[in-house]
Design a protein around this motif. Structure first.
Motif, PDB file in Angstrom:
ATOM      1  N   GLN A  13       0.647  -1.193  -0.073  1.00  0.00           N
ATOM      2  CA  GLN A  13      -0.122  -0.019   0.016  1.00  0.00           C
ATOM      3  C   GLN A  13       0.917   1.231   0.081  1.00  0.00           C
ATOM      4  OE1 GLN A  13      -3.421  -0.026   2.671  1.00  0.00           O
ATOM      5  NE2 GLN A  13      -3.140  -2.131   3.207  1.00  0.00           N
ATOM      6  N   ALA A  14       0.703   2.013  -0.978  1.00  0.00           N
ATOM      7  CA  ALA A  14       1.407   3.333  -0.938  1.00  0.00           C
ATOM      8  C   ALA A  14       0.981   4.238  -0.028  1.00  0.00           C
ATOM      9  CB  ALA A  14       1.324   3.881  -2.358  1.00  0.00           C
ATOM     10  N   PRO A  15       1.679   5.221   0.698  1.00  0.00           N
ATOM     11  CA  PRO A  15       3.169   5.568   0.215  1.00  0.00           C
ATOM     12  C   PRO A  15       4.158   4.625   0.773  1.00  0.00           C
ATOM     13  CG  PRO A  15       2.267   7.217   1.885  1.00  0.00           C
ATOM     14  CD  PRO A  15       1.005   6.365   1.286  1.00  0.00           C
ATOM     15  N   LEU A  16       5.433   4.612   0.278  1.00  0.00           N
ATOM     16  CA  LEU A  16       6.122   3.779   1.038  1.00  0.00           C
ATOM     17  C   LEU A  16       7.510   4.547   0.988  1.00  0.00           C
ATOM     18  CD1 LEU A  16       7.309   0.240   0.733  1.00  0.00           C
ATOM     19  CD2 LEU A  16       9.077   1.854   0.346  1.00  0.00           C
ATOM     20  N   CYS A  17       8.169   4.898   2.161  1.00  0.00           N
ATOM     21  CA  CYS A  17       9.423   5.854   2.066  1.00  0.00           C
ATOM     22  C   CYS A  17      10.439   5.014   2.339  1.00  0.00           C
ATOM     23  CB  CYS A  17       9.231   6.729   3.327  1.00  0.00           C
ATOM     24  SG  CYS A  17      10.648   7.626   3.514  1.00  0.00           S
ATOM     25  N   PRO A  18      11.402   4.996   1.238  1.00  0.00           N
ATOM     26  CA  PRO A  18      12.482   3.958   1.250  1.00  0.00           C
ATOM     27  C   PRO A  18      13.662   4.268   1.745  1.00  0.00           C
ATOM     28  CG  PRO A  18      12.418   5.397  -0.931  1.00  0.00           C
ATOM     29  CD  PRO A  18      11.410   5.916  -0.029  1.00  0.00           C
ATOM     30  N   GLY A  19      13.910   5.677   2.100  1.00  0.00           N
ATOM     31  CA  GLY A  19      15.157   6.027   2.684  1.00  0.00           C
ATOM     32  C   GLY A  19      15.698   5.111   4.152  1.00  0.00           C
ATOM     33  N   ASN A  20      14.644   5.139   5.112  1.00  0.00           N
ATOM     34  CA  ASN A  20      15.164   4.616   6.412  1.00  0.00           C
ATOM     35  C   ASN A  20      15.194   2.888   6.249  1.00  0.00           C
ATOM     36  OD1 ASN A  20      12.374   4.657   6.380  1.00  0.00           O
ATOM     37  ND2 ASN A  20      12.565   3.700   8.463  1.00  0.00           N
ATOM     38  N   LEU A  21      14.147   2.754   5.251  1.00  0.00           N
ATOM     39  CA  LEU A  21      13.831   1.037   4.961  1.00  0.00           C
ATOM     40  C   LEU A  21      15.315   0.493   4.308  1.00  0.00           C
ATOM     41  CD1 LEU A  21      12.238  -1.283   5.312  1.00  0.00           C
ATOM     42  CD2 LEU A  21      11.086  -0.376   3.025  1.00  0.00           C
ATOM     43  N   PHE A  22      15.537   0.708   3.389  1.00  0.00           N
ATOM     44  CA  PHE A  22      16.714   0.302   2.372  1.00  0.00           C
ATOM     45  C   PHE A  22      18.044   0.906   3.300  1.00  0.00           C
ATOM     46  CE2 PHE A  22      13.484  -1.009  -0.684  1.00  0.00           C
ATOM     47  CZ  PHE A  22      14.065  -2.282  -0.814  1.00  0.00           C
ATOM     48  N   GLY A  23      17.940   2.097   3.451  1.00  0.00           N
ATOM     49  CA  GLY A  23      19.115   2.864   4.240  1.00  0.00           C
ATOM     50  C   GLY A  23      19.574   2.135   5.282  1.00  0.00           C
ATOM     51  N   HIS A  24      18.754   1.586   6.174  1.00  0.00           N
ATOM     52  CA  HIS A  24      19.041   0.931   7.440  1.00  0.00           C
ATOM     53  C   HIS A  24      19.719  -0.786   7.092  1.00  0.00           C
ATOM     54  CE1 HIS A  24      18.443   0.599  11.975  1.00  0.00           C
ATOM     55  NE2 HIS A  24      18.738  -0.769  11.643  1.00  0.00           N
ATOM     56  N   ASP A 278      21.421  12.747  11.159  1.00  0.00           N
ATOM     57  CA  ASP A 278      22.208  12.871   9.984  1.00  0.00           C
ATOM     58  C   ASP A 278      23.038  11.462  10.040  1.00  0.00           C
ATOM     59  OD1 ASP A 278      23.411  13.012   7.591  1.00  0.00           O
ATOM     60  OD2 ASP A 278      24.949  14.607   8.414  1.00  0.00           O
ATOM     61  N   HIS A 279      22.425  10.413   9.687  1.00  0.00           N
ATOM     62  CA  HIS A 279      23.035   9.153  10.050  1.00  0.00           C
ATOM     63  C   HIS A 279      22.878   8.459   8.695  1.00  0.00           C
ATOM     64  CE1 HIS A 279      24.052   5.198  11.481  1.00  0.00           C
ATOM     65  NE2 HIS A 279      24.793   5.733  12.431  1.00  0.00           N
ATOM     66  N   GLU A 280      23.879   7.496   8.314  1.00  0.00           N
ATOM     67  CA  GLU A 280      23.855   6.647   7.069  1.00  0.00           C
ATOM     68  C   GLU A 280      22.694   5.797   7.154  1.00  0.00           C
ATOM     69  OE1 GLU A 280      27.067   3.896   6.497  1.00  0.00           O
ATOM     70  OE2 GLU A 280      27.339   3.676   8.731  1.00  0.00           O
ATOM     71  N   VAL A 281      21.983   5.381   8.306  1.00  0.00           N
ATOM     72  CA  VAL A 281      21.104   4.481   8.095  1.00  0.00           C
ATOM     73  C   VAL A 281      19.696   5.048   7.571  1.00  0.00           C
ATOM     74  CG1 VAL A 281      21.794   3.145  10.133  1.00  0.00           C
ATOM     75  CG2 VAL A 281      20.099   5.041  10.505  1.00  0.00           C
ATOM     76  N   ASN A 282      19.697   6.418   7.507  1.00  0.00           N
ATOM     77  CA  ASN A 282      18.333   7.137   6.773  1.00  0.00           C
ATOM     78  C   ASN A 282      18.519   7.583   5.526  1.00  0.00           C
ATOM     79  OD1 ASN A 282      17.276   7.390   9.589  1.00  0.00           O
ATOM     80  ND2 ASN A 282      18.948   8.748  10.215  1.00  0.00           N
ATOM     81  N   ARG A 283      19.645   6.836   4.696  1.00  0.00           N
ATOM     82  CA  ARG A 283      19.586   7.132   3.444  1.00  0.00           C
ATOM     83  C   ARG A 283      19.929   6.091   2.490  1.00  0.00           C
ATOM     84  NH1 ARG A 283      23.059  10.634   6.268  1.00  0.00           N
ATOM     85  NH2 ARG A 283      25.151  10.108   5.991  1.00  0.00           N
ATOM     86  N   ILE A 284      19.849   6.204   1.297  1.00  0.00           N
ATOM     87  CA  ILE A 284      20.167   4.998   0.295  1.00  0.00           C
ATOM     88  C   ILE A 284      21.471   5.539  -0.465  1.00  0.00           C
ATOM     89  CG2 ILE A 284      19.482   3.741  -1.471  1.00  0.00           C
ATOM     90  CD1 ILE A 284      16.712   3.863  -0.770  1.00  0.00           C
ATOM     91  N   PRO A 285      22.388   4.867  -0.328  1.00  0.00           N
ATOM     92  CA  PRO A 285      23.857   5.546  -1.109  1.00  0.00           C
ATOM     93  C   PRO A 285      23.405   5.839  -2.755  1.00  0.00           C
ATOM     94  CG  PRO A 285      24.201   3.472   0.267  1.00  0.00           C
ATOM     95  CD  PRO A 285      22.920   3.658   0.139  1.00  0.00           C
ATOM     96  N   ALA A 286      24.075   6.866  -2.953  1.00  0.00           N
ATOM     97  CA  ALA A 286      24.044   7.098  -4.410  1.00  0.00           C
ATOM     98  C   ALA A 286      24.705   6.137  -5.212  1.00  0.00           C
ATOM     99  CB  ALA A 286      24.591   8.472  -4.510  1.00  0.00           C
TER     100      ALA A 286
END
Length: 286
Positions: A13-24, A278-286
């Motif tokens: 079900q949308a929306p899905l925020c990917p940053g913390n999900l894949f970032g973690h 500001d931690h790497e778990v919160n973002r997907i690497p470029a």
């Protein structure tokens, strides 16, 4: 080992925020057991009849899932674990609506609707990794886990199954941590089940009884291994820093009382609070 490949579309079900999900998942990935490459997260799977690997890529309306299995009978279980890992069965409207009712959380929910809780496909593995990560950095925890996987992991394709049996005396950690690990391994051999859907109250009580298992470790395991949507971490430094920045109470007892307003979705509130840092778990690497 011969593996057979299956490809499926996992809906959500949308929306899905990917940053913390894949970032973690990416930031804490154990080399050899997990990898992130070209927009795809991959990891090994321990299953009822055999083992395998899963590769997951996010699209706007689905997650493309490719599993490679040693036994075809494990397909349904593998897909269920992948859904659980990414929290794809969450109801974002219900979660966001409940949290946005708090004026202090509303701006966070509005900025990043559809946050999910990054979970695990193997509760026993996650508990072991949680002990390895006690009082050390994310990088150090990955290093300890990677050494363990390299020494004792079972090959599955080009990845490794994380070991659930080893001698804690081998670990390059303080003696108190080795004793904690020994107690955990003994509990797992004695029947402690950290799978999704298991009795959370029983798991919490058993974990709490183990030496070295404080509230942070116990609640983290409940949140990520058993899928407790209402686990909360009032002693976590990142949570307390976020609370201070938002004007929330910062002492654990007061913050716990304030968090009553976020029931039954405190695990999702944790994700929003963590994401203020500001931690790497919160973002997907470029």
């Amino acid at each position: 080992m011969r593996l057979r490949t299956f490809t499926e579309r996992l809906s959500f079900q949308a929306p899905l925020c990917p940053g913390n999900l894949f970032g973690h998942l990416i930031a804490t990935a154990v080399p050899g057991v997990e990898e992130w490459r070209d927009g795809v997260y991959r990891r090994s799977l321990r299953l009822s009849f055999g083992c395998g690997t899963a590769a997951l890529r996010l699209f706007p309306d689905h997650v493309a899932c490719t599993v490679e299995l040693s036994d075809d009978r494990d397909l349904a279980e593998a897909l269920t674990l992948c859904r659980f890992l990414l929290d794809l069965d969450a109801d974002p409207a219900a979660v966001d609506g409940a949290l946005a009712a708090d004026p202090l959380l509303a701006p966070l929910v509005e900025a990043a609707p559809g946050r999910r809780v990054p979970r695990t496909v193997d509760g026993a593995e996650f508990a072991i990794r949680a002990v390895l990560g006690q009082q050390v950095s994310t990088k150090a925890a990955r290093t300890h886990a990677a050494r363990l996987a390299t020494a004792h992991g079972t090959p599955v394709g080009d990845l490794l199954l994380f070991p659930l049996e080893f001698d804690p005396a081998e670990l390059a950690v303080p003696g108190s941590r080795r004793r904690t690990m020994a107690a955990l391994l003994d509990a797992l051999r004695s029947g402690l089940d950290l799978s999704p859907g298991e009795d959370r109250a029983a798991a919490r009580a058993w974990l709490t009884s183990l030496p070295g298992f404080g509230p942070w470790t116990v609640e983290t395991i409940l949140m990520r291994a058993l899928g407790d949507q209402d686990a909360f971490l009032p002693t976590d430094l990142g949570i307390r820093l976020a609370a201070e920045s938002l004007g929330l109470p910062t002492t654990p007892a007061a913050l716990l009382r304030r968090a009553e307003a976020w029931r039954p979705y405190r695990s999702y509130a944790v994700q929003h609070l963590w994401a203020t840092g500001d931690h790497e778990v919160n973002r997907i690497p470029a």
